[in-house]
Scaffold this active site. Structure first.
Site, short mmCIF file in Angstrom:
data_model
loop_
_atom_site.label_atom_id
_atom_site.label_comp_id
_atom_site.label_asym_id
_atom_site.label_seq_id
_atom_site.Cartn_x
_atom_site.Cartn_y
_atom_site.Cartn_z
N LYS A 24 0.59 -1.38 0.10
CA LYS A 24 0.30 -0.22 -0.09
C LYS A 24 0.82 1.02 -0.01
O LYS A 24 1.39 1.39 1.01
CB LYS A 24 -0.67 0.38 1.56
CG LYS A 24 -1.77 0.87 1.10
CD LYS A 24 -3.32 1.09 2.67
CE LYS A 24 -3.58 1.99 2.54
NZ LYS A 24 -3.76 3.70 1.99
N GLU A 41 2.59 1.61 4.60
CA GLU A 41 1.53 1.81 5.44
C GLU A 41 0.90 0.92 5.23
O GLU A 41 -0.81 1.17 5.85
CB GLU A 41 0.55 2.82 4.00
CG GLU A 41 1.57 4.12 4.03
CD GLU A 41 1.20 5.08 5.08
OE1 GLU A 41 0.14 4.87 5.69
OE2 GLU A 41 2.44 5.23 5.66
N ASP A 53 1.21 5.53 -0.17
CA ASP A 53 1.12 6.82 0.41
C ASP A 53 1.79 7.47 -0.18
O ASP A 53 2.09 8.73 -0.25
CB ASP A 53 1.53 7.31 1.94
CG ASP A 53 1.22 7.33 2.43
OD1 ASP A 53 0.51 8.44 1.93
OD2 ASP A 53 1.15 8.62 3.57
#
Length: 340
Positions: free
Chosen positions: A49, A194, A51
Site C-alpha cells: 500500500k 502503510e 502513500d
C-alpha cells in the site's frame, strides 16, 4: 491486434473489446475497501500500500495531448509531474491506459509530506525546481493497443502490464506476492509501510469501490474535511488546530481537531488557504465547543493519521499528514473496516 494481445489464450481474447477514448476509460478508477480481514486463500494477491496520489495515465499518440495524467477527480496532472509524461511518451507503444500511484520516496519509504511539495504545482519548471523526485508505481492495465482489458483477470492484466512497458526511473512496476495474511502484513508494518492491498487474482477491473480490492492498514488513518480552525497560541504562527469532520447522510459530522504534524511553512500556507474560505457559520451538524473557533467552507480535505475512534466519534491522537487534492470533500465518510 498487437502481437502481445494476439498471444493470449482464446478465452481471454474473447474478453477484449474495442476501447473507448482513454480519458473516458480513466474517469472512474477502481477503489479498495478498508478491511480487517487477515485470512486469505490462494485466490488473492498482495501489493504494497503506497502513500501517494492515485494517477491514471492515458497514452494516445494521435491525440492533441498524447500523454495525459489524470487524478481520481479527472484533474490533469501533466504539468505537476512532467518527468512522468516524458517517461510514458518514450515508451514506443501506440496506445495504453494504466493505473498507478505517484509517490515521493525517503529512505525507501513513501513520504506523503514530501510529495506535498510537488502537489498543486501547475508550472513544470517550478515542479522540477523543487528537487523532489517522484516515482510512478504502475499496478493495473485498463487498455492496450486499442482494446479494453478491464474484463481480463487481474493476473492476466498484470502480466500484460509487465511486458507492455519498459520500466526505468521514474516508472516502476508494482510487484506482488501470491500468498499473504497477518504474517505478511506484520512484515510490511515492520518495514514502515502503510500496509497492503489484497486483490482477487481473477477479478476484473471495476469502475467503483469493490470488495475485490481490500485495504489492510498498519495504522489507522483517512481523509477528513476541514471545517474550521482555532487561533494559534504562544509563539505559534498560522493557526492552532484544524477542526475536522466527515459526511454521514449528507451532513458534516464533527470528528475533533488536529494540532500536530505541521511545519512552519505548512502553517503559513494553510492559513492563507483557510482565510480564502472564511464563513460566518459552522459547517458542522454537531456543536463544536472550541473557544475562538473560525469557520471555513468545507472544501479542503486533509489526510490524518490517528490511533482509534473514541466512543463518542472523536479522533484519538490525530496527526496531520497533508492536504489531498484527489478526493472531493463530499466523498469523505467515516471509513469502517469490513468484517472478516
Amino acid at each position: 491486434m498487437s502481437e502481445l494481445l494476439a498471444g493470449l489464450p482464446a478465452a481471454h481474447r474473447a474478453l477484449l473489446t474495442v476501447a473507448p477514448p482513454g480519458v473516458e476509460l480513466a474517469a472512474h478508477p477502481m477503489l479498495a475497501q478498508p478491511s480487517d480481514r487477515r485470512e486469505f486463500d490462494d485466490g488473492w494477491v498482495f501489493e504494497r500500500k503506497l502513500d501517494g496520489v492515485r494517477v491514471l495515465a492515458v497514452c494516445e499518440p494521435d491525440a492533441a495531448q498524447p500523454v495525459r495524467l489524470l487524478s481520481r477527480r479527472g484533474n490533469d496532472l501533466g504539468a505537476t509531474y512532467p518527468e512522468l509524461v516524458a517517461a510514458l511518451a518514450g515508451q514506443g507503444r501506440a496506445h495504453f491506459t494504466v493505473d498507478g500511484e505517484v509517490v515521493a520516496l525517503a529512505h525507501g519509504r513513501t513520504d506523503f509530506a514530501r510529495l506535498q511539495r510537488r502537489m498543486g504545482l501547475t508550472d513544470p519548471r517550478r515542479a522540477r525546481a523543487t528537487g523532489i523526485a517522484v516515482t510512478y508505481y504502475l499496478f493495473d492495465l485498463l487498455a492496450l493497443d486499442g482494446y479494453r482489458t478491464t474484463a481480463l483477470p487481474l493476473r492476466v492484466r498484470k502480466s500484460l502490464l509487465r511486458r507492455a512497458l519498459t520500466y526505468r526511473e521514474p516508472l516502476r512496476l508494482t510487484t506482488h506476492r501470491n500468498h499473504g495474511g497477518q504474517d505478511l502484513l506484520d512484515q510490511a508494518c515492520a518495514r514502515g509501510w502503510e500496509g497492503l492491498i489484497a486483490k482477487r487474482a481473477q477479478g476484473r477491473y471495476q469502475p467503483r469501490r469493490s470488495p475485490d480490492w481490500l485495504k489492510l492498514k498498519c495504522a489507522r488513518g483517512q481523509e477528513f474535511v476541514i471545517g474550521g480552525y482555532t487561533e494559534p497560541a504562544g509563539g505559534r504562527t498560522g493557526f492552532g488546530a484544524l477542526l475536522l469532520g466527515h459526511y454521514a447522510q449528507g451532513r458534516l459530522r464533527y470528528a475533533g481537531k488536529v494540532g500536530t504534524g505541521y511545519t512552519e511553512a505548512v502553517l503559513r500556507r494553510l492559513r492563507a488557504q483557510l482565510d480564502a474560505l472564511t464563513s460566518e457559520r459552522s459547517p458542522f451538524a454537531d456543536p463544536v465547543r472550541e473557544r475562538g473557533a473560525h469557520w471555513v467552507r468545507p472544501e479542503l480535505v486533509a489526510q490524518v493519521a490517528f490511533t482509534e475512534w473514541t466512543r463518542d466519534g472523536m479522533l484519538r491522537h490525530p496527526r496531520f499528514l497533508g492536504l489531498r487534492e484527489d478526493k472531493a470533500a463530499r466523498e469523505v465518510v467515516r471509513e469502517e473496516p469490513a468484517g472478516r
